[in-house]
Design a protein around this motif. Structure first.
Motif, PDB file in Angstrom:
ATOM      1  N   GLY A  89       0.733  -1.194   0.317  1.00 16.00           N
ATOM      2  CA  GLY A  89      -0.162  -0.128  -0.340  1.00 16.00           C
ATOM      3  C   GLY A  89       0.819   1.292  -0.266  1.00 16.00           C
ATOM      4  N   SER A  90       1.697   1.849   0.290  1.00 15.90           N
ATOM      5  CA  SER A  90       2.789   2.358   0.046  1.00 15.90           C
ATOM      6  C   SER A  90       2.873   3.372  -0.828  1.00 15.90           C
ATOM      7  CB  SER A  90       4.570   2.446   1.000  1.00 15.90           C
ATOM      8  OG  SER A  90       5.086   0.915  -0.199  1.00 15.90           O
ATOM      9  N   LEU A  91       2.736   2.181  -2.201  1.00 17.54           N
ATOM     10  CA  LEU A  91       2.938   3.039  -3.644  1.00 17.54           C
ATOM     11  C   LEU A  91       2.110   4.264  -3.816  1.00 17.54           C
ATOM     12  CD1 LEU A  91       4.124   3.603  -6.316  1.00 17.54           C
ATOM     13  CD2 LEU A  91       3.315   1.833  -7.038  1.00 17.54           C
ATOM     14  N   ASN A  92       0.649   3.501  -3.624  1.00 14.33           N
ATOM     15  CA  ASN A  92      -0.951   4.109  -3.128  1.00 14.33           C
ATOM     16  C   ASN A  92      -0.719   5.796  -2.230  1.00 14.33           C
ATOM     17  OD1 ASN A  92      -1.723   2.377  -5.042  1.00 14.33           O
ATOM     18  ND2 ASN A  92      -2.916   1.643  -3.108  1.00 14.33           N
ATOM     19  N   ALA A  93      -0.359   5.213  -1.099  1.00 17.36           N
ATOM     20  CA  ALA A  93       0.544   6.555  -0.233  1.00 17.36           C
ATOM     21  C   ALA A  93       1.060   7.047  -0.736  1.00 17.36           C
ATOM     22  CB  ALA A  93       0.646   5.718   1.175  1.00 17.36           C
ATOM     23  N   LEU A  94       1.783   7.179  -1.816  1.00 19.74           N
ATOM     24  CA  LEU A  94       2.289   8.069  -2.104  1.00 19.74           C
ATOM     25  C   LEU A  94       1.627   9.196  -3.639  1.00 19.74           C
ATOM     26  CD1 LEU A  94       5.715   9.202  -1.839  1.00 19.74           C
ATOM     27  CD2 LEU A  94       6.174   7.870  -3.963  1.00 19.74           C
ATOM     28  N   ILE A  95       1.539   7.895  -4.137  1.00 20.95           N
ATOM     29  CA  ILE A  95       0.219   8.939  -4.909  1.00 20.95           C
ATOM     30  C   ILE A  95      -0.919   9.587  -4.828  1.00 20.95           C
ATOM     31  CG2 ILE A  95      -1.332   8.501  -7.227  1.00 20.95           C
ATOM     32  CD1 ILE A  95       0.006   5.725  -7.443  1.00 20.95           C
ATOM     33  N   ILE A  96      -1.045   9.286  -3.092  1.00 17.75           N
ATOM     34  CA  ILE A  96      -1.973  10.125  -2.550  1.00 17.75           C
ATOM     35  C   ILE A  96      -1.082  11.567  -2.434  1.00 17.75           C
ATOM     36  CG2 ILE A  96      -3.778  10.490  -1.621  1.00 17.75           C
ATOM     37  CD1 ILE A  96      -4.007   7.883  -1.787  1.00 17.75           C
ATOM     38  N   LYS A  97       0.284  11.614  -1.840  1.00 17.45           N
ATOM     39  CA  LYS A  97       0.660  12.373  -0.969  1.00 17.45           C
ATOM     40  C   LYS A  97       0.894  13.540  -2.455  1.00 17.45           C
ATOM     41  CE  LYS A  97       5.434  13.399   0.628  1.00 17.45           C
ATOM     42  NZ  LYS A  97       6.936  13.039   0.952  1.00 17.45           N
ATOM     43  N   TRP A  98       1.304  12.742  -3.313  1.00 15.90           N
ATOM     44  CA  TRP A  98       1.955  14.125  -4.638  1.00 15.90           C
ATOM     45  C   TRP A  98       0.562  14.448  -5.671  1.00 15.90           C
ATOM     46  CZ3 TRP A  98       6.166  16.530  -4.742  1.00 15.90           C
ATOM     47  CH2 TRP A  98       7.155  16.222  -3.708  1.00 15.90           C
ATOM     48  N   PHE A  99      -0.272  13.726  -5.582  1.00 13.60           N
ATOM     49  CA  PHE A  99      -1.429  13.814  -6.971  1.00 13.60           C
ATOM     50  C   PHE A  99      -2.732  14.614  -6.614  1.00 13.60           C
ATOM     51  CE2 PHE A  99       1.481  11.385  -8.853  1.00 13.60           C
ATOM     52  CZ  PHE A  99       2.168  12.579 -10.503  1.00 13.60           C
ATOM     53  N   GLY A 100      -2.888  14.316  -4.614  1.00 12.39           N
ATOM     54  CA  GLY A 100      -3.905  14.481  -4.344  1.00 12.39           C
ATOM     55  C   GLY A 100      -5.026  12.969  -3.988  1.00 12.39           C
ATOM     56  N   GLU A 101      -6.064  13.616  -2.679  1.00 17.77           N
ATOM     57  CA  GLU A 101      -6.766  12.325  -2.756  1.00 17.77           C
ATOM     58  C   GLU A 101      -7.595  11.958  -4.053  1.00 17.77           C
ATOM     59  OE1 GLU A 101      -7.767  11.346   0.617  1.00 17.77           O
ATOM     60  OE2 GLU A 101      -5.944  12.209   0.744  1.00 17.77           O
ATOM     61  N   ASP A 102      -7.643  12.720  -5.311  1.00 14.65           N
ATOM     62  CA  ASP A 102      -8.869  12.227  -6.123  1.00 14.65           C
ATOM     63  C   ASP A 102      -8.131  11.168  -7.208  1.00 14.65           C
ATOM     64  OD1 ASP A 102     -11.136  13.121  -5.395  1.00 14.65           O
ATOM     65  OD2 ASP A 102     -10.497  15.133  -6.120  1.00 14.65           O
ATOM     66  N   ALA A 103      -6.209  10.843  -7.078  1.00 16.09           N
ATOM     67  CA  ALA A 103      -5.877  10.691  -7.970  1.00 16.09           C
ATOM     68  C   ALA A 103      -5.984   9.171  -7.861  1.00 16.09           C
ATOM     69  CB  ALA A 103      -4.531  10.568  -7.581  1.00 16.09           C
ATOM     70  N   ASP A 104      -5.705   8.716  -9.291  1.00 19.38           N
ATOM     71  CA  ASP A 104      -6.285   6.971  -9.855  1.00 19.38           C
ATOM     72  C   ASP A 104      -5.342   6.280  -8.856  1.00 19.38           C
ATOM     73  OD1 ASP A 104      -8.573   7.824 -11.319  1.00 19.38           O
ATOM     74  OD2 ASP A 104      -7.466   7.725 -13.092  1.00 19.38           O
ATOM     75  N   VAL A 105      -5.225   5.325  -8.397  1.00 16.67           N
ATOM     76  CA  VAL A 105      -4.327   4.536  -7.476  1.00 16.67           C
ATOM     77  C   VAL A 105      -4.810   2.740  -8.216  1.00 16.67           C
ATOM     78  CG1 VAL A 105      -4.178   5.559  -5.479  1.00 16.67           C
ATOM     79  CG2 VAL A 105      -5.761   4.147  -5.301  1.00 16.67           C
ATOM     80  N   PHE A 106      -3.806   2.199  -7.601  1.00 21.55           N
ATOM     81  CA  PHE A 106      -3.824   0.827  -7.443  1.00 21.55           C
ATOM     82  C   PHE A 106      -4.593  -0.023  -7.212  1.00 21.55           C
ATOM     83  CE2 PHE A 106       0.652   2.437  -9.635  1.00 21.55           C
ATOM     84  CZ  PHE A 106       0.256   1.171 -10.444  1.00 21.55           C
TER      85      PHE A 106
END
Length: 241
Positions: free
Chosen positions: A224-241
């Motif tokens: 889950g750390s990659l999703n957390a990093l995506i949200i950190k830099w791209f925001g809560e609405d970012a597409d995640v895995f």
């Protein structure tokens, strides 16, 4: 006694070299926030800097960061000026013919058009895009006139100064620029999804190194750390895995 001391020193040296970490030169552009940019201290920063450092830690590699112009980023990899590309590069069929990719570390992300007016002609007008991107290839195949620039900043500037009717680029890159434009710039299209997501590019011969980074990316997806990093830099609405 001297022979014993020499033998001991040689054993220690051999053991030290066995544990020495491989140095990997990470090639990036440093001009495409939030993926990568140069901070106020002159250092590479952004989502990919934080991601790349963590991938190297998990793969037990030592990272060294190298910046390069986007339009020469693949030739410089092939020439050996660095070992990876980690620069917001989408995985597609054309690029996969000349380099290899890890699994993606962002899901396929939308591109968008941004203009000065909501009624800008994006189908038959002049559209700015960065050279050698999936967006420039998309515009070249459309009915619009493609106007290419070496850097992403120049594509947005072309819209502001009237050279282009709109810019077409990653939506993640454009949204902060629109939000900071005080209403001057607007998104004028539905999302357009291109490519297979962003991955690390490597020379096709570097199969072992690609395997190490593939495993590290996979472990970040699993915990889950990659999703957390995506949200950190791209925001809560970012597409995640």
């Amino acid at each position: 006694m001297k022979k014993l001391m020499l033998a001991t020193a040689l054993v220690a040296l051999t053991a030290g070299s066995a544990f020495a970490q491989q140095v990997v030169r990470m090639g990036t552009e440093g001009a495409y926030p939030p993926y990568n940019f140069i901070n106020d201290n002159g250092q590479v920063d952004g989502f990919e800097r934080e991601l790349g450092d963590e991938l190297c830690r998990r793969a037990e590699l030592t990272c060294e960061w190298v910046t390069t112009d986007w339009d020469s980023i693949i030739p410089n990899l092939q020439s050996g000026n660095y070992d990876t590309i980690i620069a917001g590069m989408n995985i597609n069929e054309e690029r996969s013919k000349v380099i290899s990719f890890t699994q993606n570390y962002t899901p396929p992300a939308p591109s968008a058009y941004v203009a000065l007016s909501p009624d800008a002609d994006i189908e038959g007008g002049v559209i700015a895009a960065q050279v050698n991107t999936i967006q420039s290839g998309y515009i070249a195949a459309s009915g619009a006139t493609l106007l290419e620039f070496a850097t992403p900043d120049e594509t947005v500037a072309a819209v502001r100064n009237g050279e282009a009717d709109a810019v077409f680029a990653d939506k993640d890159y454009l949204v902060p620029i629109v939000n900071e434009s005080n209403g001057q710039l607007v998104i004028v299209s539905d999302d357009v999804t291109l490519g297979g997501g962003v991955g690390m590019g490597l020379r096709q011969s570097d199969t072992e190194l690609r395997g190490k980074f593939d495993a590290a990316i996979g472990s970040m997806k699993e915990d889950g750390s990659l999703n957390a990093l995506i949200i950190k830099w791209f925001g809560e609405d970012a597409d995640v895995f």
